[in-house]
Every structure is written in C-alpha cells, then in structure tokens.
Design a protein around this motif. Structure first.
Motif, mmCIF file in Angstrom:
data_model
loop_
_atom_site.group_PDB
_atom_site.id
_atom_site.type_symbol
_atom_site.label_atom_id
_atom_site.label_comp_id
_atom_site.label_asym_id
_atom_site.label_seq_id
_atom_site.Cartn_x
_atom_site.Cartn_y
_atom_site.Cartn_z
ATOM 1 N N GLU A 1 0.829 -1.211 0.000
ATOM 2 C CA GLU A 1 0.000 0.000 0.000
ATOM 3 C C GLU A 1 0.862 1.258 0.000
ATOM 4 N N ILE B 1 1.892 1.833 -3.599
ATOM 5 C CA ILE B 1 0.778 2.389 -4.374
ATOM 6 C C ILE B 1 0.635 3.880 -4.104
ATOM 7 N N GLY B 2 0.687 4.252 -2.822
ATOM 8 C CA GLY B 2 0.564 5.659 -2.460
ATOM 9 C C GLY B 2 1.662 6.517 -3.059
ATOM 10 N N GLN C 1 0.928 7.016 -6.770
ATOM 11 C CA GLN C 1 -0.179 7.957 -6.945
ATOM 12 C C GLN C 1 0.290 9.402 -6.808
ATOM 13 N N LEU D 1 -8.071 -2.337 -1.922
ATOM 14 C CA LEU D 1 -7.030 -2.287 -2.935
ATOM 15 C C LEU D 1 -7.594 -1.881 -4.289
ATOM 16 N N LYS E 1 -9.969 0.152 -4.921
ATOM 17 C CA LYS E 1 -10.110 1.609 -4.904
ATOM 18 C C LYS E 1 -8.771 2.274 -5.216
ATOM 19 N N CYS E 2 -7.689 1.776 -4.596
ATOM 20 C CA CYS E 2 -6.354 2.349 -4.826
ATOM 21 C C CYS E 2 -5.918 2.169 -6.279
ATOM 22 N N TYR E 3 -6.127 0.976 -6.837
ATOM 23 C CA TYR E 3 -5.721 0.702 -8.214
ATOM 24 C C TYR E 3 -6.502 1.562 -9.203
ATOM 25 N N ARG F 1 -7.880 4.456 -8.715
ATOM 26 C CA ARG F 1 -7.428 5.852 -8.629
ATOM 27 C C ARG F 1 -6.156 6.059 -9.452
ATOM 28 N N PHE F 2 -5.200 5.136 -9.294
ATOM 29 C CA PHE F 2 -3.946 5.302 -10.019
ATOM 30 C C PHE F 2 -4.167 5.234 -11.528
ATOM 31 N N TYR G 1 -16.681 5.782 -1.636
ATOM 32 C CA TYR G 1 -15.412 5.545 -2.328
ATOM 33 C C TYR G 1 -14.726 6.819 -2.779
#
Length: 398
Positions: free
Chosen positions: A281, A284-285, A288, A323, A325-327, A329-330, A385
């Motif tokens: 994570e 990922i951050g 981003q 996860l 949600k994170c993917y 966004r990127f 979200y």
C-alpha cells in the motif's frame, strides 16, 4: 514486550495518557529523570523502526516538561550538560515533538555535532544512529539553518560512501533529513542528485534490501525469527520510500533520471503484494503522488511497467475493495496524464500510442466489461469511495 505487540496494541499503548502518567511519575519521584529518558529513548527508537506514528506525545504534559528542560539546558551556555541536552532532544524528536521551531533550532546543531563522529567503534556508531534517527523526525516544514548544517550533512554522506561506516538505518535517516530540507529549498536539488548521487544510492539500497527479504514467506509465521528479520527489512524499505516520495514530489521540474529507479520500485511493489500488505500500500501511495505532482514523465511510468502492473492486479478475482479503490485511482490518473495535450506533437503522439496500447490490452483480456461493472458500483457508492471525477472519460473513452 513492545516487539511482540500487534499494531492494534501499539495504537492503544502510545497515548496521551501514557505520557502524562510518565510525567506524573517523574514529578512524584517514582522514577528518576535519567531512567525516564532511557525508557523514552528505547520506545522512540522502537516506534521509528516499526514506522508507528502517533501524536499522543505532542499534547501531553511530558512534552511541555521536556521542551522547557531543553530550553533551560541550552540557556546555561558554558555550564550546559551536552550529554543531557542530546538525550532530551532525542526524546522530544523521536516521540513526534513537532510544535516548536525554537526546539528544532536547538536540537539540530546539537545532534549533528554528535552524528559527525566518524569513529567506527560499534558503540559510537550506535549513538550516531540514534542522533540521525532523531534528526530524520524533524518535519519538512521546519526551516533550520541550512547553510550552517549542509556542510556537516554532506560530510556524513560522503564519508559513508567512501568508508561504509554508518548502519543501514543511520544512512537512510541522514538522507531523509536532507531531502526534507530540499522541500523548502530547490537549490539543494543539484547537490542531492549530482554531487551526492541520491538516485544511484537509493537504487542501490533498494536492490540490497530486496535481496534480504523472503517475499514468499507467509504472514502467519509472525513468531518465526526469520519472519521478524523480513519485517525489519521491509520496515526499512518503507522508510526509503518515504525519502523517495519526498524527493520525487518536491522537484520543481519533471525529470528523466529515474527510470531504473521506478522499475525497481515497481518490482518491489509486485513482490510485496501477497505477504507484505503495508508495504504494498505504501508503494501504491507513492506512485499515486508521483502521478499527481507531475514530477516524473508519464511515459517513464508506462515504459517501466507500472501501468501494466496496476492493470494486472485489478483483474484478480480475490482483490478486496480497499485495494481496488487504490488501483482504480492510479489508473484513472495515469490515463488522464496520457490524454493531456502538449506543445510537443511527438510527445503527444507517443502518449496517445501508449494509451491506445494499454486500452487494447484491456480489451484483449476482456477487462473493459469488468471496468464498466466496477465503475457502476463506484458511481452508486460515490460518497463512500470518492472515485476520481470523470472516471469513464479517463478510462473508457478517448
């Protein structure tokens, strides 16, 4: 005991009440100041190497007491007890003391003086590690006297590059302190990249740490000594990503000097996906923020394979909603960058080609239908979200 605690237990331990109780015990002479300092230094060291961030100390009576003691000790001048001042500064910074620019102006030169000791004696180097670790806690918005301290920092880094005298934690800490100063002074960029070779050094540290971790070791083996060793190295990787993130999002201009570094970061992100969730994570951050701040050319992120990695992860059936949600966004931010017009026709055509290639891959994998379904769900649960605006425009239509 601290080492055996899970993160939930750690979160309920380092509270405002804990620090107030320590202060009360000192006042009531149930514990000496010397022993309190010893305990606080040990806990502070543990918190930093475990990457535990809590703000209970800042609002405690103990924080006020230590801040006043630092000021009083510094005002003694010739009669000042330097060892005591160093210990107090360590305690204050390691526990997140971050509400006093005055304290920073006292602690930074005091700790740097000790950290400049080049003796390779193990005990001395442990002290140097503590000073540099405490300095790495100085927030980036603290403007210290950079011209006065830059020489000492450069000397520490260059000496290590020649003699390898610092511990791994100490070397990472001195870089974090320097890079945080760069946030407030872009003139440091030439020194950091060209004179001290930051990107090369960071890439080397990531490669060395990658080899020290068994990425396939399952998290259920928490009591296993080998697992603990892996977690220690992963915590160091998280700290290095803090340095890289601070540097890469603070540049005033985009750079093409970090393609190999990005590829290494992507490989680590892939390796950590299954058994080291916190580090995954963190990766990922960092990616981003690199997309958002526009300090890395977007085609470098695509060429290095980062975009392909995120598309691949999104297709996995076992993916949880956090996860996903994170993917999403990127990838949405990546497509937005690839869709932007530029003054360079060649660059714009290249970006469109890369975007088309990614869309074709999505279509070949039957992924467009999955994206459409997920987009509908995200639209329905928009308040929960908070997906990026115009998700369809960025990812489906061009």
């Amino acid at each position: 005991m601290l080492d055996e605690m899970c993160r939930k237990e750690q979160g309920s331990t380092f509270t405002n009440e804990l620090y107030n109780d320590i202060d009360k015990m000192i006042v009531e002479k149930k514990i000496s100041m010397e022993n309190a300092i010893l305990i606080l230094k040990h806990i502070g060291y543990f918190k930093m190497i475990k990457n535990i961030w809590m703000c209970g100390f800042n609002y405690s009576s103990l924080s006020n007491m230590i801040r006043l003691m630092i000021i009083e000790e510094e005002e003694k001048k010739e009669e000042m007890n330097e060892k005591r001042l160093v210990d107090l500064c360590e305690c204050y910074l390691l526990h997140g003391g971050s509400n006093s620019f005055v304290i920073a102006s006292i602690c930074v030169p005091c700790l740097l003086k000790v950290a400049s000791n080049k003796d390779e004696n193990e005990e001395v180097q442990k002290e140097v590690e503590m000073e540099l670790l405490a300095l790495s806690c100085v927030p980036k918005y603290y403007k210290v006297e950079q011209r006065l301290h830059l020489r000492e920092i450069k000397d520490i880094i260059k000496h290590h590059q020649e003699h390898h005298n610092l511990t791994r934690l100490a070397y990472q800490s001195v870089w974090l302190f320097l890079v945080r100063r760069f946030v407030l002074n872009e003139k440091f960029e030439m020194i950091i990249t060209d004179e001290l070779h930051f990107l090369r050094e960071a890439r080397g540290e990531l490669e060395d740490l990658e080899k020290c971790v068994d990425w396939k070791r399952k998290e259920i083996l928490k009591e296993n000594e080998e697992r603990k060793k892996d977690m220690k190295n992963v915590s160091m990787l998280i700290r290095w990503f803090d340095v890289l993130e601070t540097f890469l999002i603070s540049q005033k201009k985009s750079t093409r000097k970090c393609d190999r570094l990005i590829m290494g970061m992507d490989l680590l992100c892939r390796a950590a996906k299954y058994n080291f969730r916190d580090f995954h994570e963190k990766c990922i951050g960092t990616f981003q923020k690199m997309i958002e701040k526009r300090t890395v050319y977007v085609d470098e992120l695509v060429r290095s394979g980062v975009g392909d990695s995120f598309l691949e992860w999104m297709m996995q059936s076992t993916l949880d909603d956090g996860l996903m949600k994170c993917y999403l966004r990127f990838v949405a931010k990546l497509f937005k960058r690839l869709n932007q017009r530029t003054d360079d026709d060649f660059k714009e055509a290249r970006q469109r080609f890369k975007k088309r290639r990614m869309l074709e891959r999505m279509e070949e994998e039957g992924f467009e239908d999955e994206i459409f379904s997920i987009s509908c769900v995200l639209f329905y649960f928009k308040d929960y979200y908070d997906p990026p605006n115009n998700l369809f425009d960025y990812m489906l239509f061009w």
